[in-house]
Design a protein around this motif. Structure first.
Motif, short mmCIF file in Angstrom:
data_model
loop_
_atom_site.label_atom_id
_atom_site.label_comp_id
_atom_site.label_asym_id
_atom_site.label_seq_id
_atom_site.Cartn_x
_atom_site.Cartn_y
_atom_site.Cartn_z
N GLU A 214 7.18 -3.28 -10.32
CA GLU A 214 5.84 -2.82 -10.66
C GLU A 214 5.52 -1.47 -10.01
O GLU A 214 5.64 -1.31 -8.80
CB GLU A 214 4.81 -3.87 -10.24
N GLU A 215 5.12 -0.55 -10.86
CA GLU A 215 4.77 0.79 -10.38
C GLU A 215 3.46 0.74 -9.60
O GLU A 215 2.51 0.08 -10.01
CB GLU A 215 4.65 1.74 -11.57
N GLN A 216 3.43 1.44 -8.48
CA GLN A 216 2.24 1.44 -7.61
C GLN A 216 1.53 2.80 -7.65
O GLN A 216 2.18 3.83 -7.83
CB GLN A 216 2.65 1.12 -6.16
N GLU A 217 0.23 2.78 -7.47
CA GLU A 217 -0.55 4.02 -7.38
C GLU A 217 -1.07 4.16 -5.95
O GLU A 217 -1.70 3.24 -5.42
CB GLU A 217 -1.71 4.00 -8.36
N TYR A 218 -0.81 5.31 -5.34
CA TYR A 218 -1.16 5.54 -3.94
C TYR A 218 -2.23 6.61 -3.82
O TYR A 218 -2.18 7.63 -4.53
CB TYR A 218 0.09 5.98 -3.15
N ASN B 235 -4.48 -3.88 -1.31
CA ASN B 235 -3.88 -3.92 -2.65
C ASN B 235 -2.46 -4.45 -2.51
O ASN B 235 -2.12 -5.02 -1.47
CB ASN B 235 -3.90 -2.52 -3.31
N SER B 236 -1.63 -4.23 -3.51
CA SER B 236 -0.28 -4.81 -3.48
C SER B 236 0.63 -4.14 -2.45
O SER B 236 1.65 -4.70 -2.08
CB SER B 236 0.37 -4.69 -4.87
N HIS B 237 0.27 -2.93 -1.99
CA HIS B 237 1.17 -2.20 -1.08
C HIS B 237 0.53 -1.83 0.25
O HIS B 237 1.18 -1.18 1.08
CB HIS B 237 1.69 -0.93 -1.77
N GLY C 197 -6.09 -5.84 -7.51
CA GLY C 197 -4.70 -6.14 -7.25
C GLY C 197 -4.37 -7.55 -7.69
O GLY C 197 -5.23 -8.30 -8.14
#
Length: 725
Positions: A20-24, A116-118, A519
């Motif tokens: 899954e691509e993450q947005e930072y 969030n996820s990260h 998330g």
């Protein structure tokens, strides 16, 4: 039970990191950047003090003691697991295993809040010695996966949680900066290898006994050792080195499915590289030819085959190897050799349903039903130059109502799975796991998470309990903590199907149905409490569609429809679509007929004015011309037949064929007497009309010098056609 729940959560996190691509945001990017800079700086520290570690496979490479309260150290090892598994294990700070060992690590209290996820916040209170005050740490933790496959986890000091988790009276606020670097290395056979580097700089604050700081520095090695031992596969590596590993796994595959790699011919580009359709979870999806059958070859890289993935792989083969249904992607065979591993499927070059919609939906040619908007889009596209048999040409033919047909086909494929004995649950039904065939047929694929329902073996029953799938599509009972929901049934796929319908509505973008910024953990929490996406836009377009989606989403699994019910629903939808299409075709035919009956003005009409007799004469003249054309064709057919009767030409005799070609050129100039006889015969059918033609010819000086028969011919054929004879 705790170990099982931890493994479920760990597998889910591994899937997120891997796929899954993450947005930072900018703050998260800066934290990762500083973490890498800190890691590089520590590698070149000049003052070095080596420490021994109880685990001989862990090296304490660099340790620097700066006074009594500051320590910096680096520990390295190689782990028998993928980078994603290693990173997930270290990031999973709220695991039950981690909490159990808190006392051993002298952690008195800890609080975790996921952003969030990260990213998460991690606050702890620790006892570093019996004579020192307790130390509080407040950290912000972020992971990021690089393009090269490496992963960085940064633990940095933060003040963001001071109000939420203030430093307790009497405690000392300590400081720490810790960075984990996970880098993939060459696998040993099928066992992935990851180089792990742990770098940490701890400032305990105040005066701390040297003995306490030595304990902290040794903990660096212990933390790394714990990770290594978690995934230790020493026995499997030893077995591989003796040549037993490949045979062991190959024996688990159904023999009828095994294919030798030399039987495959891979498509290659101009550089000679294998043509890749897409990137899968384990490797590329390639195009290959297998005995004149083109197929998709799902490449599997041994580096990704941990125990968990191997188990999933063989279970998927067991489930799909013999499945045969028009809406299930068919498995053709399996390659399992020392240097080559992969599964062969029927080729669907249009790819996944979600990506197909994202790519083509903007054209407006794909719809649930017939509407004025989609009809207008079809008319507009039909005016353009479209490649014959191409994707757009297919959409012009099948686009109207295509979403309803896809939903119908997916429901039929799912009903087939649920109808097996024992029933097969897909457990990850979504657009990405549905392929679009070359003829636009929907085909369910990716059975990596699938299970038999109600297996007779106890171990098979246990496999039903983990929470698997993609959170947007997961039924609430799948990730429920209630023990009564642990063994779930067919209704979980129905729930996922309801979400898939919403994904179809949003053209492959399921996230449009959810709040921005939510998330996975937030989604699961809200869904478990009864929240569902808003269906206002769906209801505006199709009230019945919104109703069936709501039924699929029911919080109570027993209230959800079966796939047989869903098939009946879309049967009716498609029948209605057919009726509307037939009515539209009838209307078009009537319009065309009406147009044909109308008199379309021509130049000759304008010259002849509005005289009714002139129009009748013109109509008769056109009919006569048509009759003459038919007569000429009959003459040509007769000539060909006579020529072929006695002198049939051998198609291989090129000289005779050339001669015949020359003769044909001559025969084009036919005997005028024969033509005149045919024309006169037609013209004499109506004496009144012949008289009218003669009257017309006498008024035109361009007929001067022609006899009566020639004038009649010219009147009926026109000047240009006449002189061509």
């Amino acid at each position: 039970m705790d170990d099982e729940a931890d493994q479920v959560a760990l597998d889910r996190l591994v899937n997120i990191i891997r796929n899954e691509e993450q947005e930072y945001n900018e703050e998260e990017k800066r934290a990762i950047k500083k973490g890498k800079e800190f890691y590089e700086k520590c590698k070149v520290i000049e003052k070095i003090k080596k420490l021994s570690c109880a685990d001989k496979r862990v090296e304490m490479k660099l340790v620097q003691l700066d006074g009594e309260s500051l320590v910096t150290g680096i520990a390295t090892t190689v782990v028998d697991a993928s980078v994603e598994e290693c990173a997930a294990f270290q990031y999973f700070l709220d695991s039950r295993e981690h909490k159990k060992k808190s006392e051993e690590r002298k952690i008195l209290e800890q609080q975790i809040r996921h952003v969030n996820s990260h990213t998460l916040y991690y606050s702890t209170t620790r006892q570093i010695s019996t004579v020192s005050r307790y130390r509080d740490w407040r950290s912000k933790v972020t992971w990021l996966k690089e393009v090269d496959g490496s992963i960085c986890i940064d633990f940095s000091d933060t003040k963001d949680t001071m109000e939420e988790f203030p430093v307790k009276e009497g405690n000392v606020l300590a400081s720490a900066h810790t960075v984990w670097i996970f880098e993939p290395e060459d696998p040993i056979g099928e066992i992935p290898q990851t180089r792990v580097t742990f770098t940490s700089r701890v400032d305990a604050g105040g005066n701390v006994p040297a003995k306490a700081m030595t304990y902290i520095s040794k903990r660096f090695g212990a933390v790394v050792s714990k990770l290594r031992m978690k995934f230790d596969k020493g026995d499997e590596i030893a077995e591989y080195k003796t040549g037993g590993s490949i045979k062991l796994t190959r024996d688990k595959i159904e023999q009828s499915l095994l294919v030798d790699s030399f039987e495959l011919v891979f498509e290659r580009d101009r550089k000679g590289d294998r043509v890749s359709l897409a990137r899968g979870a384990f490797g590329n999806v390639l195009v290959a030819d297998y005995h004149s059958t083109r197929c998709a070859y799902k490449e599997i890289h041994p580096a990704d085959l941990s125990d968990a993935t191997l188990k999933k792989f063989f279970l998927e083969l067991k489930l799909i190897g013999t499945l045969r249904h028009p809406n299930i992607a068919q498995c053709i065979g399996v390659v399992w050799e020392m240097e080559e591993h992969g599964i062969m499927f029927e080729l669907c070059k249009n790819g996944g349903l979600d990506d197909f919609l994202k790519k083509h939906a903007a054209l407006g040619l794909i719809s649930w039903k017939n509407t004025e908007t989609v009809e207008a889009a079809h008319r507009e596209m039909a005016k353009r130059s479209v490649k014959k048999n191409g994707t757009i040409a297919m959409m012009l033919t099948k686009g109207i109502g295509l979403k309803s047909r896809w939903a119908h086909e997916i429901a039929k494929g799912s009903a087939f799975l649920h109808g097996k004995e024992p029933a097969i649950l897909h457990r990850d039904l979504k657009g990405a796991n549905v392929l679009v065939g070359d003829d636009f047929t929907a085909k369910i694929t990716d059975f990596g998470e699938s299970r038999h329902l109600g297996g007779v073996i106890e171990e098979e029953q246990k496999t039903m309990t983990p929470a698997v799938g993609t959170p947007h599509f997961m039924a609430p009972e799948v990730f429920s903590t209630d023990i009564k929901d642990k063994i779930y049934g067919k209704a979980i796929d129905v729930y996922s199907f309801g979400m898939l319908l919403l994904e179809l509505f949003y053209d492959g973008r399921i996230s449009k149905g959810f709040k921005k910024g939510w998330g996975h953990l937030v989604i699961m929490n809200r869904v478990s409490k009864g929240w569902r996406p808003d269906l206002k836009l769906v209801r505006e377009e199709d009230e019945d569609l919104a109703d069936i989606i709501e039924q699929c989403w029911s919080q109570d699994p027993s209230e959800r429809p079966t796939f047989q019910d869903i098939i009946i629903f879309f049967d009716e939808k498609l029948k209605q679509l057919e009726v509307e299409s037939e009515e539209e075709e009838d209307q078009i035919d009537k319009t065309k007929k009406g147009t044909k009956n109308e008199t379309i003005p021509t130049e000759r009409d304008e010259e002849s004015g509005s005289d009714p007799m002139s129009k009748i004469s013109l109509a008769n003249e056109n009919q006569e011309k048509s009759n003459i054309d038919i007569a000429n064709k009959n003459v040509r057919k007769k000539e060909v037949k006579e020529h072929q009767g006695a002198d049939a030409i051998d198609p291989m005799d090129i000289f005779a064929m050339a001669k015949l070609q020359d003769e044909k050129k001559v025969t084009k100039k036919r005997d005028p007497d024969d033509q005149q006889k045919v024309i006169l015969k037609i013209a004499s059918r109506n004496e009144d009309e012949k008289q009218k033609v003669e009257e017309i010819t006498t008024r035109d000086d361009e007929y001067e010098g022609l006899n009566v028969q020639q004038k009649q011919m010219k009147a009926m054929l026109g000047k240009q056609d006449f002189w061509l004879l």
